[in-house]
Design an enzyme around this catalytic site. Sequence first.
Site, PDB file in Angstrom:
ATOM      1  N   GLY A 374       0.958  -1.097   0.076  1.00  0.00           N
ATOM      2  CA  GLY A 374       0.008   0.116   0.067  1.00  0.00           C
ATOM      3  C   GLY A 374       0.785   1.228   0.062  1.00  0.00           C
ATOM      4  CG  HIS A 375       0.788   6.061   1.062  1.00  0.00           C
ATOM      5  ND1 HIS A 375       0.566   6.824   0.024  1.00  0.00           N
ATOM      6  CD2 HIS A 375       0.914   6.982   2.067  1.00  0.00           C
ATOM      7  CE1 HIS A 375       1.197   7.984   0.230  1.00  0.00           C
ATOM      8  NE2 HIS A 375       1.399   8.107   1.377  1.00  0.00           N
ATOM      9  CG  PHE A 376       3.549   4.324   5.173  1.00  0.00           C
ATOM     10  CD1 PHE A 376       4.327   4.851   5.837  1.00  0.00           C
ATOM     11  CD2 PHE A 376       1.918   4.744   5.155  1.00  0.00           C
ATOM     12  CE1 PHE A 376       4.443   6.248   6.329  1.00  0.00           C
ATOM     13  CE2 PHE A 376       1.843   6.039   5.875  1.00  0.00           C
ATOM     14  CZ  PHE A 376       2.985   6.883   6.252  1.00  0.00           C
TER      15      PHE A 376
END
Length: 398
Positions: A374-376
């Site tokens: 995901g984003h991280f």
Amino acid sequence: MSREENVDGEPGRSAARAREVEPARSVDMPAANGAAGPTEAAAGRRSGLARLGRAAGGLASAALVVALVGCAGPSLAPSRHAAAPADAPADAPAGDRTPAAAPEAVWPEKTFYRTVEVRGRKIFYREAGRPDRPALLLLHGFPSSSHEYRELLSLLSGRYRVVAPDYLGSGYSERPSPSEVTYTFDLLAEHITGFTEALGLTRYVIYMHDFGGPVGLRVALAHPERLRGLIVQNANAYVEGLSEALRVGIRHAHEDRSPASAAAVAQLVSAEGVKQEQYLRHVPVAHRDRVSPDAWTHDLAFLATPEERAIQVQLIQDYQTNVDRYPSWQAFLRARKPPALIVWGRNDADFISAGAKAYLRDLPAAELHWLDAGHFAVEERPVEIAQHITRFMERLPR
């Protein structure tokens, strides 16, 4: 030649098969073993917006809140191989099936925890690796700090000098009151530029995640002669990488700085907002053991007071200045053509895949690797990212 890779990376699978990808060819991104696909992820985002929108008082406030979640030399010839998973689209070019060799593992160096004075303020940073090695400058995202790179520092320190600062107002760096200092991305970049000078960093590769994009590109434009290359991980420089709701929210936060609007933004700097919206919303339930609870616990330790939360609110209110500068950043990339590696968590529901592909317009020789994350992404796939970085760094012109 642009290079784009679609990586599955699920446990138990054999090593990803390598194949050559046609110039600027786009490869579709299938949902990964239980991970939400694009439609499902978008639906989840809309559902979250609806809940927050009712509490905040309508679409504008809901879009405003989601803004927190999304928040930004010579050409390098990439290697001819790009890995692709077994479930790659049938029309993807077959190419050479020789597996790409993983970099040889090396022992990590000790990470040190230091501060340096920049413009009269204390800036905290983590540093590992010998000072005579090629330098990597790791710029963190929202609402995190250099803690985000704790694993990557160890993985890369045996080969490179790896430096990860906390921005002014974040982590262990000094946090002057937002009633005395207005926090902007210009301010953050000025301190990071001063930080590189205080450490004597005259040539470096910048790793940019989220907020690291607008900070890093400002640093690069300030001293393009120091830039050896860019590593882009879910960091936006193109409008198409922002969803419509996110674009509306960013502009609304910039234009409406009323107490009610600021309070709506601040919801996502709450304990529940940081944990659920920032870290876990992009990660399927079956994969959440990849993400350390230390990540949000550390962030929240520096968001405990109204003043500390107000710092991040001010930065969201300033985020529109980044969108306004996208054309100038793109012109810089086209003109300078810095060597670039793009590693993008394909499950990111906020900085969407179009933002990754857009870099290839201005940097056609860049590598693009999709990660099952995901984003991280660095919380979920640090080893894969470190392997991509090592291959990239070893091919850079000296």
